[in-house]
Design an enzyme around this catalytic site. Structure first.
Site, PDB file in Angstrom:
ATOM      1  N   LYS A 115      -1.424  56.276 -41.555  1.00  0.00           N
ATOM      2  CA  LYS A 115      -2.252  56.533 -40.376  1.00  0.00           C
ATOM      3  C   LYS A 115      -3.162  55.343 -40.054  1.00  0.00           C
ATOM      4  O   LYS A 115      -3.215  54.859 -38.911  1.00  0.00           O
ATOM      5  CB  LYS A 115      -3.081  57.792 -40.620  1.00  0.00           C
ATOM      6  CG  LYS A 115      -4.156  58.094 -39.602  1.00  0.00           C
ATOM      7  CD  LYS A 115      -3.556  58.572 -38.294  1.00  0.00           C
ATOM      8  CE  LYS A 115      -4.699  58.959 -37.348  1.00  0.00           C
ATOM      9  NZ  LYS A 115      -5.525  60.045 -37.871  1.00  0.00           N
ATOM     10  N   ASP A 152      -1.609  62.353 -36.663  1.00  0.00           N
ATOM     11  CA  ASP A 152      -2.427  63.225 -37.485  1.00  0.00           C
ATOM     12  C   ASP A 152      -2.147  64.665 -37.076  1.00  0.00           C
ATOM     13  O   ASP A 152      -1.251  64.933 -36.275  1.00  0.00           O
ATOM     14  CB  ASP A 152      -3.912  62.873 -37.376  1.00  0.00           C
ATOM     15  CG  ASP A 152      -4.442  63.005 -35.953  1.00  0.00           C
ATOM     16  OD1 ASP A 152      -3.711  63.537 -35.091  1.00  0.00           O
ATOM     17  OD2 ASP A 152      -5.578  62.571 -35.703  1.00  0.00           O
TER      18      ASP A 152
END
Length: 425
Positions: A280, A299
């Site tokens: 991420k 996410d």
């Protein structure tokens, strides 16, 4: 004493670019969780550090106005261009007085020749255009996205002017390492403390000192981890110091900038070798500083939107985001929106109104105090307890919830929920 510039005091000290609000909204771009160096110093006026300079930006309907503050080239100081070259080369520019403390540099006029002044103004204008990527026309992209996605077309007018920044790779990477298990206002405080502790002082305005972002050499220095733990960084302190040291030892000071010239997946996988950098965070850095517009930071919010608004079924029974789901979701949106998919998959998250005008010194003190006894206790546990365990109220230890690398910027821009603007992850 120098004050923060105001456009209402007269436009003679300001320079400007033609830029409509439909192409750029400062409040969404600067307070949305991409960069953590800007604060609103007056209504509609944003002051921050970019490229080794302190800027105040504001805008009218069709014009972007900017004021750049000049620092004296006194003790320990270098002119902006030289400072930037040395910072990019990884040199430490920490200015110290006889007591070993940083000396704020007073803002004073710098006497330049007309030719030097013109060259500097051209350089600063180009820096601003590059930072906001003004060559990318949002109007054209919105038309392309609307043609490919009826859902986006139906609510695109709500989110005009949300633009992806092109940040310095070092600043972007180490700022986002601070985002792990965090929220925007606290990240702002952390980044400010990091700059005040290790960055070169630039100027002082109304009792507020502004500092450049630390160099790799400063971040990798001996004692940095302990110093940052004392400043409330917890386990992130080790990630920051070790990542900087690894870059310098294994790759060299220009390695991060060099990743702009390699394919997206090569850059992302290279970043993932650094301590504290998962998929991420790597995608955030690729998207916001390494020219990888196809990077899609995934996410749980992006996943929820994919299921809610696009009937995305794969992985619906999973409880967490695996590497495969991350890759599949990214491919899904890249196929839908094309090479600039990452620019659309973001949620502008505003800093709460009460914290927008908090001066860096106040933010630093707030960060030192934590957010009350509960926050202080959480920080104490971060420093002393192993990451694999936490105590429940009954005193028993249990595994904590899976840590999510929290880049506050990521959610579908076209979610259509105006309330999302004021919601943190």
């Amino acid at each position: 004493m120098a004050e923060h510039a105001l456009l209402s005091s007269g436009a003679s000290a300001w320079r400007s670019l033609a830029c409509a609000k439909s192409e750029l909204r400062l409040d969404l771009a600067l307070a949305g969780g991409q960069s953590f160096r800007w604060r609103e110093t007056a209504e509609g006026h944003w002051t921050g550090v970019m490229g080794g300079r302190v800027w105040t930006l504001t805008q009218t309907d069709d014009t972007l106005w900017y004021h750049v503050y000049k620092s004296s080239a006194g003790q320990g100081e270098v002119r902006d261009g030289e400072r930037e070259r040395k910072r990019r080369a990884g040199a430490s520019l920490q200015v110290e007085n006889k007591l070993g403390k940083e000396e704020p540099v007073a803002v004073t006029p710098v006497q330049d020749t007309e030719e030097e002044k013109e060259m500097m103004e051209e350089e600063e204008e180009e820096m601003l255009r590059d930072y906001f990527q003004l060559k990318v026309k949002l109007g054209h992209l919105y038309k392309e996205w609307g043609a490919a996605d009826p859902h986006f077309q139906s609510i695109a007018d709500i989110f005009t002017g949300v633009r992806m920044l092109r940040q310095d790779p070092t600043e972007c990477l180490f700022s986002f390492i601070c985002t792990s298990n965090n929220h925007i206002s606290r990240i702002h405080g952390m980044v400010e403390r990091l700059c005040r502790a290790l960055g070169a002082p630039l100027c002082r305005l109304e009792e507020t000192s502004y500092h450049d972002f630390p160099s790799l050499a400063a971040l990798a220095g001996d004692g940095v981890e302990a110093r940052l733990r004392d400043l409330g960084f917890g386990y992130r302190a080790r990630f920051l110091q070790r990542s900087a040291a690894q870059i310098l030892e294994a790759h060299g000071p220009r390695w991060l900038e060099g990743l702009r010239g390699v394919p997206y997946l090569v850059a992302r996988d290279a970043l993932r070798t650094l301590p504290g950098v998962g998929t991420k965070v790597a995608d955030c850095v690729c998207l916001m500083s390494l020219d990888k517009a196809e990077a899609v930071p995934v996410d749980t919010h992006v996943w929820q939107i994919a299921k809610r608004d696009y009937s995305y079924a794969p992985g619906s029974r999973q409880k967490s985001i695996t590497d495969k789901l991350h890759r599949d979701l990214g491919d899904f949106f890249r196929h839908l929106w094309g090479p600039h998919a990452g620019a659309l998959l973001r949620r502008p998250q505003e800093v709460p109104e009460a914290e927008r005008n908090v001066a860096p010194e106040a933010a630093e003190e707030r960060g030192r105090r934590g957010g009350g006894s509960g926050e202080r206790e959480r920080r104490r546990r971060e420093k002393t307890e192993p990451r694999g365990t936490r105590k429940t109220r009954s005193g028993k230890r249990r595994r904590p919830p899976r840590r999510r690398e929290r880049c506050e910027v990521n959610e579908l821009l076209a979610s259509g929920l105006a309330s999302d603007f004021n919601t943190t992850l």
